[in-house]
Enzyme design. Structure first.
Site, PDB file in Angstrom:
ATOM      1  N   LYS A  56       5.314   9.293  -6.702  1.00 25.95           N
ATOM      2  CA  LYS A  56       4.563   9.679  -5.491  1.00 25.95           C
ATOM      3  C   LYS A  56       4.940  11.074  -5.008  1.00 25.95           C
ATOM      4  CE  LYS A  56       2.846   5.321  -3.970  1.00 25.95           C
ATOM      5  NZ  LYS A  56       2.879   4.199  -3.031  1.00 25.95           N
ATOM      6  N   ARG A 106       6.840  -1.482  -7.971  1.00 23.50           N
ATOM      7  CA  ARG A 106       5.562  -1.215  -8.643  1.00 23.50           C
ATOM      8  C   ARG A 106       5.687   0.147  -9.295  1.00 23.50           C
ATOM      9  NH1 ARG A 106       1.019   1.629  -7.628  1.00 23.50           N
ATOM     10  NH2 ARG A 106      -0.971   0.692  -8.211  1.00 23.50           N
TER      11      ARG A 106
HETATM   12  N1  HH2 Z   1       0.572   2.527  -4.223  1.00 22.15           N
HETATM   13  C1  HH2 Z   1      -0.562   2.859  -4.865  1.00 22.15           C
HETATM   14  C2  HH2 Z   1      -1.523   1.880  -5.139  1.00 22.15           C
HETATM   15  N2  HH2 Z   1      -1.326   0.585  -4.795  1.00 22.15           N
HETATM   16  N3  HH2 Z   1       0.037  -1.071  -3.815  1.00 22.15           N
HETATM   17  C3  HH2 Z   1       1.165  -1.419  -3.172  1.00 22.15           C
HETATM   18  N4  HH2 Z   1       1.387  -2.691  -2.815  1.00 22.15           N
HETATM   19  N5  HH2 Z   1       2.133  -0.499  -2.864  1.00 22.15           N
HETATM   20  C4  HH2 Z   1       1.985   0.820  -3.180  1.00 22.15           C
HETATM   21  O1  HH2 Z   1       2.898   1.623  -2.858  1.00 22.15           O
HETATM   22  C5  HH2 Z   1       0.797   1.228  -3.865  1.00 22.15           C
HETATM   23  C6  HH2 Z   1      -0.181   0.227  -4.165  1.00 22.15           C
HETATM   24  C7  HH2 Z   1      -0.795   4.280  -5.282  1.00 22.15           C
HETATM   25  O2  HH2 Z   1      -0.384   4.520  -6.603  1.00 22.15           O
HETATM   26  P1  HH2 Z   1      -1.335   4.533  -7.921  1.00 22.15           P
HETATM   27  O3  HH2 Z   1      -1.932   3.201  -8.164  1.00 22.15           O
HETATM   28  O4  HH2 Z   1      -0.570   5.071  -9.050  1.00 22.15           O
HETATM   29  O5  HH2 Z   1      -2.431   5.584  -7.593  1.00 22.15           O
HETATM   30  P2  HH2 Z   1      -3.929   5.437  -7.107  1.00 22.15           P
HETATM   31  O6  HH2 Z   1      -3.970   4.790  -5.775  1.00 22.15           O
HETATM   32  O7  HH2 Z   1      -4.379   6.879  -7.083  1.00 22.15           O
HETATM   33  O8  HH2 Z   1      -4.645   4.609  -8.112  1.00 22.15           O
END
Ligand code: HH2
Length: 270
Positions: free
Chosen positions: A214, A248
């Site tokens: 992040k 995660r």
């Molecule tokens: N962060 C992201 C997405 N989903 N869910 C939970 N529970 N906690 C988190 O910190 C979280 C989440 C963001 O990361 P990523 O999926 O890699 O990116 P994007 O939202 O751009 O798909």
């Protein structure tokens, strides 16, 4: 989690064209299945499948498109006899329903059940697991100027209230994880305050933490998203120290090795 226990590892499988660190890489069902199998081989305990990017500034995706991206991947995983739990990362009940029908057993809602009023009752009815994450505002605008009087107290209180709402909708408390939502409507100082106070969250219930790659890690190290592995591992180490139940992550193999070793080096509680 000390003395041999390590947090569960949830491997991120983004079936999106625009996720912040891996967008577009696993968009077709075949590539998504391949990546899922790689995450499993690397040691994931749970697969977290998402069809809508929630990165800051991301555009909303309509429900039919989100279902089209995610449900076939989950079906393909079940057809391939993958037996580990699958979580669907969505704010929408219709997407959650399609994923549960396809074989998912956990719903990961970054809006903590506030986006779609039908989501919590659905999770309750199906007896599924639930992640309730805290977010201030909406993905399109959340990083503009997040404001809190006391970020830790407010986020803990919000998550406890959302957990109360989930229980009232029929979700069993034993199936709920809470998540402070690193980077979701938070400045660097807010994210650091949440890390400093992780024990306040773990004292409140099982915690899932998403810190992998992040932007706060970019702010601390000057590195772009694909080069944030060491920072992500440091965050996972802090999660283990605080007794977090699940992390995660994108980099499953490295995270697993770190957590396996560090948990063995940590003395058991007296
Ligand atoms: N962060 C992201 C997405 N989903 N869910 C939970 N529970 N906690 C988190 O910190 C979280 C989440 C963001 O990361 P990523 O999926 O890699 O990116 P994007 O939202 O751009 O798909």
């Amino acid at each position: 989690m000390t003395g041999g226990q390590r947090p569960q590892i949830w491997g991120v499988l983004n079936v999106t064209p625009d996720s912040f660190s891996d967008g577009g890489r696993f968009l077709g069902p075949e590539q998504a299945l391949e990546q899922a199998l790689r995450l499993i081989q690397e040691g994931a305990d749970v697969l977290d499948v998402g069809g809508e990017s929630t990165r800051p500034g991301a555009a909303a995706v309509d429900e039919a498109e989100e279902i089209r991206r995610t449900a076939p991947v989950i079906e393909a995983l079940r057809r391939a006899r993958v037996s580990l739990p699958i979580s669907i990362d969505t704010r929408k009940a219709a997407v959650a329903r399609a994923a549960l029908d396809a074989g998912a057993s956990i719903v990961n809602d970054v809006s903590g059940g506030t986006h779609d009023p039908s989501l919590l009752p659905l999770v309750g009815q199906r007896g599924a697991g639930l992640v309730l994450m805290h977010m201030q505002g909406h993905p399109a605008t959340m990083q503009r100027a997040p404001v809190y009087a006391d970020v830790v107290t407010e986020v803990v209180a919000h998550l406890e209230a959302r957990r109360g709402a989930a229980e009232a909708a029929g979700v069993s408390r034993a199936r709920i994880w809470i998540d402070p939502g690193i980077g979701f409507g938070k400045s660097l100082e807010h994210n650091l305050a949440l890390f400093h106070a992780l024990e306040r969250f773990t004292a409140a219930g099982p915690v899932l933490l998403g810190a992998s790659r992040k932007s706060f890690l970019g702010a601390l190290t000057g590195r772009g998203a694909p080069e944030r592995l060491l920072g992500s591992l440091a965050a996972a180490a802090r999660a283990l120290q605080a007794g977090v139940a699940a992390v995660r992550v994108h980099d499953v193999a490295a995270t697993r090795e770190l957590l396996e070793v560090l948990s063995r080096l940590t003395p058991p509680p007296r």
